[in-house]
Design an enzyme around this catalytic site. Structure first.
Site, PDB file in Angstrom:
ATOM      1  CB  CYS A   1     -44.952  18.050   7.052  1.00 47.99           C
ATOM      2  SG  CYS A   1     -45.594  18.595   4.723  1.00 47.99           S
TER       3      CYS A   1
ATOM      4  CG  HIS B   1     -49.486  15.187   7.027  1.00 50.42           C
ATOM      5  ND1 HIS B   1     -48.868  16.817   7.785  1.00 50.42           N
ATOM      6  CD2 HIS B   1     -49.111  15.689   6.038  1.00 50.42           C
ATOM      7  CE1 HIS B   1     -48.562  17.179   7.789  1.00 50.42           C
ATOM      8  NE2 HIS B   1     -49.451  17.492   6.402  1.00 50.42           N
TER       9      HIS B   1
ATOM     10  CD  GLU C   1     -50.105  14.357  11.296  1.00 50.47           C
ATOM     11  OE1 GLU C   1     -50.181  15.897  10.715  1.00 50.47           O
ATOM     12  OE2 GLU C   1     -48.649  14.255  11.643  1.00 50.47           O
TER      13      GLU C   1
END
Length: 215
Positions: free
Chosen positions: A83, A193, A195
């Site tokens: 990001c 992202h 994650e």
């Protein structure tokens, strides 16, 4: 024991990145959240995540003396930008009236046009937020086992425009195609992202944990 340094400069939900990396880590690899230059330069791999504004990110890095540390780490070992950790690798950003960045990858960061529309003519919201496809434009070890056009989670108002299109590793369409993943040497950086991106994101992180920096 090998370890991965997650760069802590006080911005973003870093603990979610650490948890996802710990989930993806092979046996014998430790994940360490740190803002210490010595820890970052001692790591086998470095992850540079982040959210927020480019000016704030660069100010936080400067306050901790981490700009040169990240430049050295990116040149010497596998390095993953996430990001904001992608955007500030560029030369500069349009954000905050213009912000000089790290200059690791030649190019610029531009803002999405507020007048963008979708295929039906409906106005697109800025920031670009939610799930969207990433189209892999070149082979790379971090794409291993991830189906083409898998969906990842995005939250951003700015996007990168590299000088050399050859570093683009993935694109995404939001009003227009934009570069959503870059690969240059031992650096791989992605706008989404991982994650927060379920199975494809965890697969990408697992691939990074195994990657030796070669393409």
């Amino acid at each position: 024991m090998k370890h991965v340094a997650v760069v802590d400069y006080g911005m973003g939900n870093l603990h979610s990145v650490v948890r996802a990396l710990e989930h993806a880590a092979p046996a014998g690899m430790r994940v360490h959240l740190t803002d210490r230059a010595a820890d970052i330069l001692a790591a086998d791999r470095v992850v540079f995540p982040g959210q927020g504004a480019a000016r704030d990110c660069m100010a936080a890095l400067g306050a901790r003396g981490l700009g040169p540390v990240l430049q050295e780490a990116a040149a010497t070992r596998p390095f993953l930008g996430i990001c904001m950790g992608l955007q500030v690798l560029m030369d500069d950003s349009d954000e905050n009236g213009g912000t000089p960045c790290l200059g690791l990858i030649p190019g610029h960061v531009r803002r999405f046009d507020d007048t963008m529309t979708d295929a039906r003519g409906a106005r697109l919201k800025i920031p670009h937020m939610g799930w969207n496809q990433v189209h892999q434009t070149r082979d790379h070890p971090l794409w291993a086992g991830i189906p083409q056009d898998s969906r990842f989670y995005f939250v951003h108002s700015y996007y990168v425009v590299p000088d050399d299109e050859g570093v683009v590793a993935g694109t995404t369409d939001y009003g227009r195609p934009f570069a959503s993943a870059l690969a240059a040497g031992q650096v791989f950086a992605i706008q989404c992202h991982p994650e927060k991106s379920a199975a494809p994101g965890l697969a990408l992180l697992a691939n990074f944990m195994q990657w030796d920096g070669a393409i």
